[in-house]
Design an enzyme around this catalytic site. Sequence first.
Site, short mmCIF file in Angstrom:
data_model
loop_
_atom_site.label_atom_id
_atom_site.label_comp_id
_atom_site.label_asym_id
_atom_site.label_seq_id
_atom_site.Cartn_x
_atom_site.Cartn_y
_atom_site.Cartn_z
N GLU A 274 0.88 -1.18 0.00
CA GLU A 274 0.00 0.00 0.00
C GLU A 274 0.91 1.21 0.00
OE1 GLU A 274 -3.26 0.00 -0.16
OE2 GLU A 274 -3.83 -2.04 0.39
N CYS A 308 -2.52 9.13 2.07
CA CYS A 308 -2.18 8.53 0.78
C CYS A 308 -3.23 8.90 -0.26
CB CYS A 308 -2.06 7.02 0.91
SG CYS A 308 -3.50 6.28 1.70
#
Length: 519
Positions: A274, A308
């Site tokens: 991720e 993110c």
Amino acid sequence: MPAVRTTPVAAVDSAGLLAELRLAGNNPGALYGADVEAPGAGHFSSENPAGGNVLAEIGRASIYDYERVIESAVQAAARLGALPAPARGELVRRIAVRLREQKPLLAMLVSIEVGKIRSEGAGEIQEMIDIADFAVGLARQFGGRTLASERPSHRLFEQWHPLGVVGVITAFNFPAAVWAWNAFIALVCGNAVVWKPSPKAPLVALAVHRIVAAEAAAAGMPGVFGLLLSDEALLGQRMAGDTRIALLSFTGSSAVGKTVAQSVAARMGRSLLECSGNNAVIVAPDADLELVAPAVLFGAVGTAGQRCTSTRRLIVHETLYEPLLARLARAYARVRIGDPLDAATLLGPLIDAHARDLFRAAIAEVCAAGGEIVFGGRHLDGPGYFVQPTLVRAHADWPVVRRETFAPILYAMSYRDTEEAIALNNAVEQGLSSSIFTRDIATAEAFLSARGSDCGIANVNCGTSGAEIGAAFGGEKATGGGREAGSDAWKSYMRRQAVTINWGRELPLAQGVHFSLDD
Ligand code: NAD
């Protein structure tokens, strides 16, 4: 440029909070992970990014601590895998009760250690509770498919088994929730979990670890949660190369993720990545600006641009470009910067001096490229690492636009037709989150089609940031391809086994193959 209001940073009673969370160690001034009783590798500091002051000294785990934690996890995994999944779910249910009780304190610790505003600190802990509740239900739902066998009197099905030990390396910006996404799902799947949190948020990790480890011990499952606190890359690198770790889940920058993935692949292990995002919002000519403005404000300025999924690029139809930029500039001017614990604050600090330097470097690069800063662009003097929310007229092909700067900088560009907007959305290395604002079904469907957004997340009429746990979360390309949290992301934490049972008295072979000594 209108002045951005700031609120002073209140003196934080971190000592009182740490004591309430039972984080005060035997050794005054030094805190150790529960698994790290006698660290021989020195200390590192946890810092308050709003004040720049040291919150605590943390005992650094040594290689010997590493061995002990991993071996203890290997043994715990063997015991855990033998337990029925609903019994593992019961442990997560108990943990969720404790998290609900401790939510206010944990949320405050998140705000103090990583600078999230109060509401987002609370959201972080709520996300842990949400994924725990999801995992409890999931523990009674693991199922494999039964498939039609081509052979008479045969049953063909798939079943799922635990992997063993799952390693979890996390980034600073979700210091608790991302671990919970991994750990609670991994645990109900039957795995022990070893966590190496970000050295920028060790106190949050320690507080969470103390809670979950105590519940695990009380439930007769000691050692299922391991913790390794260190500010050095060594332990993370060791995890990547360690064959005892069946799956290594890594959350962080694409640059580090790439090295981790290569090490894990070299030993034929599994990784779940991720990594970085560079997320865009497309604003179509028919977009409702009443929705766009707050969505972009939250996406670009929320969490100080340190998600993110933060909105970093704004791709606006040429007819709305000027009105939207004017509207956003007015909104940016009203953003209150300052103490994350002050309820009126919308923009807290960046995580550290390095992050502030990267913000300044990006602004310098924008100016050198001839870019126009519509709002912001400066850092604030004084203690802490505060910067202004920043809006820039930009070009899609500038290197600074194509990379992720973890700060509240939004690059605005204009476009003429939907095809061009989608091409701009996709014209970066990263592929995490994306969104479009339109009421036109054809435009929305073009964005969602196979030739549309190339990201793991594609939203319509809501922003890039703030995913729920129900769907599988993750992104494509340099974001790493991993999927975590809800939906069927649990499959990453288990191994699939195909089973054929012959309950007849013949031995037919598949594909009609004959292989017999009697013919
Ligand atoms: P980072 O890459 O600097 O660090 C991430 C983790 O990796 C930390 O725990 C760090 O100690 C560890 N690490 C550092 N070097 C290592 C090595 N050689 N081997 C193994 N581990 C090592 O990232 P960060 O600054 O903490 O976080 C910000 C980044 O994380 C951003 O790029 C952001 O987009 C990304 N992120 C992605 C997601 C997602 O779900 N896609 C979520 C949160 C953050």
